[in-house]
Design an enzyme around this catalytic site. Structure first.
Site, PDB file in Angstrom:
ATOM      1  N   TYR A  47      -0.988 -22.471   2.801  1.00  0.00           N
ATOM      2  CA  TYR A  47      -1.763 -23.243   3.770  1.00  0.00           C
ATOM      3  C   TYR A  47      -0.912 -24.395   4.276  1.00  0.00           C
ATOM      4  O   TYR A  47      -0.985 -25.514   3.787  1.00  0.00           O
ATOM      5  CB  TYR A  47      -3.059 -23.747   3.134  1.00  0.00           C
ATOM      6  CG  TYR A  47      -3.993 -24.394   4.129  1.00  0.00           C
ATOM      7  CD1 TYR A  47      -4.575 -23.644   5.139  1.00  0.00           C
ATOM      8  CD2 TYR A  47      -4.295 -25.748   4.067  1.00  0.00           C
ATOM      9  CE1 TYR A  47      -5.428 -24.224   6.065  1.00  0.00           C
ATOM     10  CE2 TYR A  47      -5.153 -26.343   4.984  1.00  0.00           C
ATOM     11  CZ  TYR A  47      -5.712 -25.577   5.976  1.00  0.00           C
ATOM     12  OH  TYR A  47      -6.563 -26.154   6.886  1.00  0.00           O
ATOM     13  N   TYR A  73      -4.779 -17.659  13.007  1.00  0.00           N
ATOM     14  CA  TYR A  73      -5.140 -18.740  12.072  1.00  0.00           C
ATOM     15  C   TYR A  73      -6.285 -18.289  11.171  1.00  0.00           C
ATOM     16  O   TYR A  73      -7.330 -17.832  11.651  1.00  0.00           O
ATOM     17  CB  TYR A  73      -5.538 -19.993  12.853  1.00  0.00           C
ATOM     18  CG  TYR A  73      -5.711 -21.205  11.984  1.00  0.00           C
ATOM     19  CD1 TYR A  73      -4.629 -22.006  11.655  1.00  0.00           C
ATOM     20  CD2 TYR A  73      -6.955 -21.555  11.478  1.00  0.00           C
ATOM     21  CE1 TYR A  73      -4.780 -23.119  10.848  1.00  0.00           C
ATOM     22  CE2 TYR A  73      -7.117 -22.670  10.663  1.00  0.00           C
ATOM     23  CZ  TYR A  73      -6.029 -23.457  10.354  1.00  0.00           C
ATOM     24  OH  TYR A  73      -6.181 -24.557   9.552  1.00  0.00           O
TER      25      TYR A  73
END
Ligand SMILES: [Zn+2]
Lengths: 136, 394
Positions: free
Chosen positions: B347, B297
């Site tokens: 994103y 991440y």
């Protein structure tokens, strides 16, 4: 002048005494009566022993910059005119850490471990503790 | 042994295109990604009986179930906050399947923050109003102008630099590794935009020491994955990718609020990832040395830096030299974010990392790591996080 007002602290039942003290230009933190832990941010229970038997203790207002960032691009229109401004985590001499602004200096001069002291910003509806550099 | 080990698989993956303005609603995007994932799996959408959401997703489980014509939704759940969700959504799905609450669980993430003007706007932090209340502790943070997640991660990066000598060039190695993989991925928002170190260093300052290229993209788009039992997976259309282990965790010292309060932890340079990592490796019966490829991440470059350390790929403080060594590049020992990640693909709050993890083990990545059998996927830290180990099913 900016026309967008800054978000003001909205004290909770837990944090109200902290903000009331700031209004009197005192920096305070809860201290646990059971285990003597001193802590920030204000919480309803002691993070060490869960006691709710807490006292408010006045602090020296002195500490050091633990870390910081210079905000160069405002994420909210109320802060557009403040850019660049310094967000810092200050470690107080008594131990607890808090988030604040370092003011009264060129943002480019702020460093980790730099000694700072509290100053109170009365410009908004709620007095906000901020910090400025002091001679080490 | 952990009772969930290799009991479930990801059998379907789906994604919309990623863009700055999808021109359609989050619900529409969620439906498209979900139908794509179910079609990929060869599963009738009506057969979905579980949906696990991210808490920041605008799409409710009932709205999505209605759109899919679900016959009987027997399990639904929500996890987060935000980027902590994707692997945790899969964890909930595994729990539901193993416990018999559901058989076929959909984990979607739909987002339209680009067209909404970015996360700051999307989070609706009140202009001119009060900050704080409801257990958020924001009255201690927002009035100072701590509004952008970039500033929180920037302060972490600054302390890491101070404590360990980490440099901007080392953070840049993370940005460049992600960008290089995006350049190979036609679906990535940054597909046609190469990035070199000079351009990275010259990026517009956002919140020092972080500049433009340390920050993730803002995107419109959706991803979804389908989880079912290993037994059912054998009947699906695609080679199953086994969920060997998944874990959620906070570690000690969990705090209220979302992002800001982590800065006043005793050690802001060690994150919940450390404890999730320990538990994940124990559950998987594997360690960091067995990982062939990782989807880490990456809301900001320091997010990857800290995780490289916390998940055990290098010692605390050595994330900078490790990243700059070439280890995280495509030819390195730990190729990361092989579709481009949040920094350079899109994103989608980390659900794109789950999709790419599956693609790697199916050999469908646009940057296929030769012989990849074990993939780590992580979700957003702090205040609590989640991660999983995917393996190529036997
Ligand atoms: Zn106590």
């Amino acid at each position: 002048m900016t026309t967008v007002a800054k978000p003001m602290p909205q004290p909770t039942a837990v944090s109200q005494p902290y903000w009331d003290a700031a209004g009197e230009h005192r920096l305070v933190a809860p201290r646990c009566r059971s285990c003597r832990t001193l802590f920030l941010y204000p919480r309803a229970t002691c993070p060490a022993c869960l006691s709710t038997d807490l006292d408010w203790e006045q602090l020296s207002g002195r500490g050091r910059v633990y870390t910081f960032t210079v905000v160069r691009q405002a994420a909210h229109p109320a802060f557009t005119e403040d850019v660049p401004y310094v967000l810092a985590i200050v470690e107080l001499d008594e131990g607890p850490r808090l988030l604040t602004n370092v003011i009264g200096c060129d943002p480019a001069e702020v460093r980790c471990d730099q000694p700072v002291e509290v100053v109170f910003d009365d410009t908004g509806e709620v007095t906000v503790p901020k910090f400025q550099p002091v001679a080490g | 042994m952990w009772p969930g080990r290799d009991r479930c698989a990801i059998v379907g993956i789906g994604a919309t295109e990623f863009s700055r303005d999808a021109g359609r609603s989050e619900l529409r995007l969620a439906i498209e990604a979900s139908v794509a994932a179910l079609t990929d799996a060869g599963i009738d959408p009506a057969a979905v009986d579980g949906i696990v959401r991210c808490d920041m997703d605008a799409v409710s489980h009932v709205a999505l179930a209605e759109a899919l014509g679900v016959r009987n939704l027997t399990y639904w759940g929500v996890t987060g906050p935000g980027g902590a969700a994707p692997c945790a959504q899969v964890a909930h799905a595994v729990a539901a399947v193993v416990s018999g609450e559901a058989t076929t669980v959909l984990c979607p993430r739909s987002i339209a923050w680009a067209s909404a003007g970015g996360l700051g706007s999307a989070m609706g932090r009140g202009a001119g109003g009060g900050a704080g209340g409801r257990g958020s502790y924001e009255e201690l943070f927002v009035p100072y102008g701590l509004l952008a997640p970039a500033s929180t991660y920037a302060a972490v990066a600054r302390r890491h630099m101070h404590a360990f000598g980490t440099t901007r060039e080392q953070l840049g190695a993370i940005a460049l590794a992600c960008r290089a993989r995006a350049n190979a991925n036609p679906a990535a928002q940054m597909h046609e935009r190469p990035l070199d170190l000079d351009t990275y260093l010259a990026g517009r300052p956002i919140s020092t020491p972080l500049g433009l290229f340390d920050c993730c993209l803002v995107s419109d788009g959706a991803c979804a994955v389908v989880v079912t039992s290993a037994e059912r997976a054998a009947d699906c259309a695609q080679p199953a990718v086994s969920i060997t282990a998944v874990a959620q965790g906070s570690g000690p010292g969990i705090q209220g609020g979302m992002l800001s309060s982590v800065l006043v932890r005793d050690d802001p340079l060690t994150w919940p990832c450390r404890w999730v990592g320990e538990e994940l490796w124990r559950r998987a019966g594997l360690g960091p040395a067995e990982v062939d490829v990782a989807q880490i991440y990456d809301c900001f470059t320091p997010t990857v830096l800290i995780q490289l350390e916390d998940y055990g790929f290098c010692a605390k403080g050595e994330g900078g030299p490790f990243a700059a060594s070439g280890a995280i590049g495509f030819d390195g020992s730990l190729p990361i974010n092989t579709a481009g990640g949040n920094l350079s693909e899109a994103y989608i709050h980390g659900m794109n990392h789950v999709v790419e993890g599956v693609r790697q083990l199916r050999g469908e990545s646009t940057s296929p790591v030769p012989g990849a059998e074990v993939c780590l996927v992580t979700s957003g830290p702090p205040p609590a996080t989640s991660a999983m180990v995917l393996t190529r099913a036997a």
